[in-house]
Design a protein around this motif. Structure first.
Motif, PDB file in Angstrom:
ATOM      1  N   LYS A  56       5.720  -8.122 -16.396  1.00  0.00           N
ATOM      2  CA  LYS A  56       4.957  -8.946 -15.468  1.00  0.00           C
ATOM      3  C   LYS A  56       5.742 -10.155 -15.005  1.00  0.00           C
ATOM      4  CE  LYS A  56       0.117 -10.177 -15.120  1.00  0.00           C
ATOM      5  NZ  LYS A  56      -1.121 -10.377 -15.835  1.00  0.00           N
ATOM      6  N   PRO A  57       5.778 -10.503 -13.736  1.00  0.00           N
ATOM      7  CA  PRO A  57       5.156  -9.786 -12.633  1.00  0.00           C
ATOM      8  C   PRO A  57       6.044  -8.631 -12.162  1.00  0.00           C
ATOM      9  CG  PRO A  57       6.212 -11.739 -11.793  1.00  0.00           C
ATOM     10  CD  PRO A  57       6.424 -11.731 -13.280  1.00  0.00           C
ATOM     11  N   TYR A  58       5.431  -7.616 -11.604  1.00  0.00           N
ATOM     12  CA  TYR A  58       6.177  -6.465 -11.117  1.00  0.00           C
ATOM     13  C   TYR A  58       5.431  -5.803  -9.965  1.00  0.00           C
ATOM     14  CZ  TYR A  58       2.842  -3.493 -13.592  1.00  0.00           C
ATOM     15  OH  TYR A  58       1.705  -2.884 -14.015  1.00  0.00           O
ATOM     16  N   ILE A  59       6.157  -4.972  -9.233  1.00  0.00           N
ATOM     17  CA  ILE A  59       5.581  -4.146  -8.172  1.00  0.00           C
ATOM     18  C   ILE A  59       5.912  -2.700  -8.526  1.00  0.00           C
ATOM     19  CG2 ILE A  59       5.637  -3.566  -5.713  1.00  0.00           C
ATOM     20  CD1 ILE A  59       6.657  -6.427  -5.201  1.00  0.00           C
ATOM     21  N   ALA A  60       4.912  -1.848  -8.509  1.00  0.00           N
ATOM     22  CA  ALA A  60       5.119  -0.420  -8.771  1.00  0.00           C
ATOM     23  C   ALA A  60       4.695   0.366  -7.537  1.00  0.00           C
ATOM     24  CB  ALA A  60       4.310   0.023  -9.981  1.00  0.00           C
ATOM     25  N   ILE A  61       5.581   1.236  -7.077  1.00  0.00           N
ATOM     26  CA  ILE A  61       5.340   2.027  -5.873  1.00  0.00           C
ATOM     27  C   ILE A  61       5.472   3.504  -6.225  1.00  0.00           C
ATOM     28  CG2 ILE A  61       6.174   2.549  -3.544  1.00  0.00           C
ATOM     29  CD1 ILE A  61       7.586  -0.323  -3.845  1.00  0.00           C
ATOM     30  N   HIS A  62       4.513   4.293  -5.803  1.00  0.00           N
ATOM     31  CA  HIS A  62       4.605   5.741  -5.935  1.00  0.00           C
ATOM     32  C   HIS A  62       4.437   6.323  -4.541  1.00  0.00           C
ATOM     33  CE1 HIS A  62       2.910   9.854  -7.024  1.00  0.00           C
ATOM     34  NE2 HIS A  62       4.198   9.860  -7.303  1.00  0.00           N
ATOM     35  N   TRP A  63       5.520   6.885  -4.007  1.00  0.00           N
ATOM     36  CA  TRP A  63       5.500   7.430  -2.653  1.00  0.00           C
ATOM     37  C   TRP A  63       5.755   8.921  -2.725  1.00  0.00           C
ATOM     38  CZ3 TRP A  63       9.260   5.717   1.809  1.00  0.00           C
ATOM     39  CH2 TRP A  63       8.877   6.331   3.000  1.00  0.00           C
ATOM     40  N   GLU A  83       6.990  -4.733   3.606  1.00  0.00           N
ATOM     41  CA  GLU A  83       5.792  -5.080   2.834  1.00  0.00           C
ATOM     42  C   GLU A  83       6.156  -5.532   1.422  1.00  0.00           C
ATOM     43  OE1 GLU A  83       1.816  -5.858   2.481  1.00  0.00           O
ATOM     44  OE2 GLU A  83       2.885  -5.259   4.295  1.00  0.00           O
ATOM     45  N   VAL A  84       7.108  -4.856   0.789  1.00  0.00           N
ATOM     46  CA  VAL A  84       7.535  -5.234  -0.566  1.00  0.00           C
ATOM     47  C   VAL A  84       8.135  -6.636  -0.546  1.00  0.00           C
ATOM     48  CG1 VAL A  84       9.209  -4.749  -2.408  1.00  0.00           C
ATOM     49  CG2 VAL A  84       7.821  -2.896  -1.454  1.00  0.00           C
ATOM     50  N   LYS A  85       8.955  -6.927   0.436  1.00  0.00           N
ATOM     51  CA  LYS A  85       9.553  -8.270   0.539  1.00  0.00           C
ATOM     52  C   LYS A  85       8.481  -9.333   0.728  1.00  0.00           C
ATOM     53  CE  LYS A  85      14.139  -6.920   2.008  1.00  0.00           C
ATOM     54  NZ  LYS A  85      15.187  -6.981   3.023  1.00  0.00           N
ATOM     55  N   LYS A  86       7.470  -9.009   1.510  1.00  0.00           N
ATOM     56  CA  LYS A  86       6.363  -9.948   1.739  1.00  0.00           C
ATOM     57  C   LYS A  86       5.609 -10.212   0.431  1.00  0.00           C
ATOM     58  CE  LYS A  86       2.538  -8.844   4.173  1.00  0.00           C
ATOM     59  NZ  LYS A  86       1.765  -8.371   5.345  1.00  0.00           N
ATOM     60  N   ILE A  87       5.358  -9.165  -0.326  1.00  0.00           N
ATOM     61  CA  ILE A  87       4.650  -9.302  -1.611  1.00  0.00           C
ATOM     62  C   ILE A  87       5.520 -10.071  -2.611  1.00  0.00           C
ATOM     63  CG2 ILE A  87       3.741  -8.024  -3.599  1.00  0.00           C
ATOM     64  CD1 ILE A  87       2.913  -5.841  -1.548  1.00  0.00           C
ATOM     65  N   GLN A  88       6.819  -9.764  -2.635  1.00  0.00           N
ATOM     66  CA  GLN A  88       7.732 -10.480  -3.531  1.00  0.00           C
ATOM     67  C   GLN A  88       7.701 -11.979  -3.243  1.00  0.00           C
ATOM     68  OE1 GLN A  88      11.296  -7.976  -2.701  1.00  0.00           O
ATOM     69  NE2 GLN A  88      11.584  -8.071  -4.930  1.00  0.00           N
ATOM     70  N   LYS A  89       7.749 -12.334  -1.975  1.00  0.00           N
ATOM     71  CA  LYS A  89       7.743 -13.746  -1.591  1.00  0.00           C
ATOM     72  C   LYS A  89       6.415 -14.400  -1.957  1.00  0.00           C
ATOM     73  CE  LYS A  89       8.581 -16.817   2.289  1.00  0.00           C
ATOM     74  NZ  LYS A  89       8.946 -16.919   3.698  1.00  0.00           N
ATOM     75  N   GLY A  92       6.248 -14.485  -5.864  1.00  0.00           N
ATOM     76  CA  GLY A  92       7.427 -14.952  -6.586  1.00  0.00           C
ATOM     77  C   GLY A  92       8.069 -13.885  -7.470  1.00  0.00           C
ATOM     78  N   ILE A  93       8.016 -12.651  -7.038  1.00  0.00           N
ATOM     79  CA  ILE A  93       8.611 -11.547  -7.816  1.00  0.00           C
ATOM     80  C   ILE A  93      10.041 -11.350  -7.329  1.00  0.00           C
ATOM     81  CG2 ILE A  93       8.442  -9.102  -8.416  1.00  0.00           C
ATOM     82  CD1 ILE A  93       5.410  -9.324  -7.798  1.00  0.00           C
ATOM     83  N   LYS A  94      11.004 -11.729  -8.168  1.00  0.00           N
ATOM     84  CA  LYS A  94      12.405 -11.639  -7.781  1.00  0.00           C
ATOM     85  C   LYS A  94      13.018 -10.295  -8.164  1.00  0.00           C
ATOM     86  CE  LYS A  94      13.206 -16.610  -8.067  1.00  0.00           C
ATOM     87  NZ  LYS A  94      12.648 -16.915  -6.817  1.00  0.00           N
ATOM     88  N   LYS A  95      12.507  -9.688  -9.212  1.00  0.00           N
ATOM     89  CA  LYS A  95      13.005  -8.381  -9.643  1.00  0.00           C
ATOM     90  C   LYS A  95      11.809  -7.559 -10.111  1.00  0.00           C
ATOM     91  CE  LYS A  95      14.211 -10.174 -14.192  1.00  0.00           C
ATOM     92  NZ  LYS A  95      15.204 -10.164 -15.236  1.00  0.00           N
ATOM     93  N   ASN A  96      12.042  -6.543 -10.862  1.00  0.00           N
ATOM     94  CA  ASN A  96      10.990  -5.666 -11.370  1.00  0.00           C
ATOM     95  C   ASN A  96      10.185  -4.991 -10.263  1.00  0.00           C
ATOM     96  OD1 ASN A  96      11.750  -6.150 -13.982  1.00  0.00           O
ATOM     97  ND2 ASN A  96      10.136  -7.618 -14.391  1.00  0.00           N
ATOM     98  N   VAL A  97      10.911  -4.312  -9.381  1.00  0.00           N
ATOM     99  CA  VAL A  97      10.285  -3.454  -8.375  1.00  0.00           C
ATOM    100  C   VAL A  97      10.628  -2.030  -8.784  1.00  0.00           C
ATOM    101  CG1 VAL A  97      10.185  -2.794  -5.943  1.00  0.00           C
ATOM    102  CG2 VAL A  97      10.508  -5.197  -6.575  1.00  0.00           C
ATOM    103  N   TYR A  98       9.594  -1.255  -9.065  1.00  0.00           N
ATOM    104  CA  TYR A  98       9.773   0.111  -9.558  1.00  0.00           C
ATOM    105  C   TYR A  98       9.306   1.099  -8.505  1.00  0.00           C
ATOM    106  CZ  TYR A  98      10.513  -2.404 -13.818  1.00  0.00           C
ATOM    107  OH  TYR A  98      10.996  -3.280 -14.747  1.00  0.00           O
ATOM    108  N   PHE A  99      10.143   2.102  -8.260  1.00  0.00           N
ATOM    109  CA  PHE A  99       9.888   3.068  -7.192  1.00  0.00           C
ATOM    110  C   PHE A  99       9.915   4.480  -7.766  1.00  0.00           C
ATOM    111  CE2 PHE A  99      11.507   5.706  -3.639  1.00  0.00           C
ATOM    112  CZ  PHE A  99      10.512   5.447  -2.701  1.00  0.00           C
ATOM    113  N   ALA A 100       8.822   5.210  -7.595  1.00  0.00           N
ATOM    114  CA  ALA A 100       8.746   6.605  -8.026  1.00  0.00           C
ATOM    115  C   ALA A 100       8.432   7.469  -6.815  1.00  0.00           C
ATOM    116  CB  ALA A 100       7.656   6.772  -9.084  1.00  0.00           C
ATOM    117  N   THR A 101       9.071   8.606  -6.719  1.00  0.00           N
ATOM    118  CA  THR A 101       8.875   9.494  -5.582  1.00  0.00           C
ATOM    119  C   THR A 101       9.198  10.929  -5.968  1.00  0.00           C
ATOM    120  OG1 THR A 101       9.502   9.923  -3.272  1.00  0.00           O
ATOM    121  CG2 THR A 101      11.231   9.099  -4.736  1.00  0.00           C
TER     122      THR A 101
END
Length: 131
Positions: A56-63, A83-89, A92-101
Motif C-alpha cells: 500500500k499504496p498500489y494500483i492493480a490492473i487486470h486487462w 489514467e494510471v498517471k492521473k491516479i498516481q498523481k 501519490g503512488i510513485k511505484k507499485n503498479v501491477y499489471f496482469a493480462t
C-alpha cells in the motif's frame, strides 16, 4: 446446441466423440448459476491483508484483451497509461503498479488458453505500456 452439448457430456463414453464443441458461444448459460457465495478461506484473507499492508499504496490492473477489438488496442493502451498517471498523481503512488493480462508480454504464447488471435495491433500497444 445447448441440448446437444449437455446430452453429449452425459452420454458415456465421451472418448468416442472426435469433437464435443469447437469455439462456440452459446446464447444460453450451459451451467446453472450458483447464487450462494463461496467464501475464501480465512488464511487466504489474512495473507491478502498482509500483502496489502506491505504494498500500500498500489494500483492493480487486470486487462483481458482476448475479446476486445484489436484495432482499438493501441488507443486503449494510451488511455490506460494516461489514467494510471492521473491516479498516481492524485494519490501519490510513485511505484507499485501491477499489471496482469492474457497478452503474452514476454513473447510466445498468450496467458489464456482461449486467446489465439494476437494481431499487430495487440503488439503495437506494448510501446505505450512501456513494458
Amino acid at each position: 446446441m445447448l441440448n446437444l452439448v449437455t446430452n453429449t457430456l452425459k452420454t458415456p463414453p465421451i472418448a468416442k466423440s472426435e469433437v464435443i464443441m469447437k469455439l462456440n458461444t452459446s446464447p444460453k448459460e450451459m451451467f446453472p448459476k450458483i447464487n450462494k457465495v463461496i467464501p475464501y478461506l480465512p488464511y487466504i484473507i489474512k495473507q491478502s491483508k498482509n500483502i496489502i499492508k506491505i504494498l500500500k499504496p498500489y494500483i492493480a490492473i487486470h486487462w483481458r484483451m482476448e475479446q476486445g477489438n484489436p484495432i482499438l488496442m493501441p488507443q486503449c493502451a494510451k488511455r490506460l497509461v494516461k489514467e494510471v498517471k492521473k491516479i498516481q498523481k492524485k494519490y501519490g503512488i510513485k511505484k507499485n503498479v501491477y499489471f496482469a493480462t492474457d497478452f503474452p508480454l514476454n513473447g510466445g504464447k498468450s496467458q489464456s488458453q482461449t486467446f489465439h488471435k494476437i494481431s499487430k495491433f495487440h503488439k503495437n500497444l506494448l510501446k505505450y505500456l512501456n513494458i
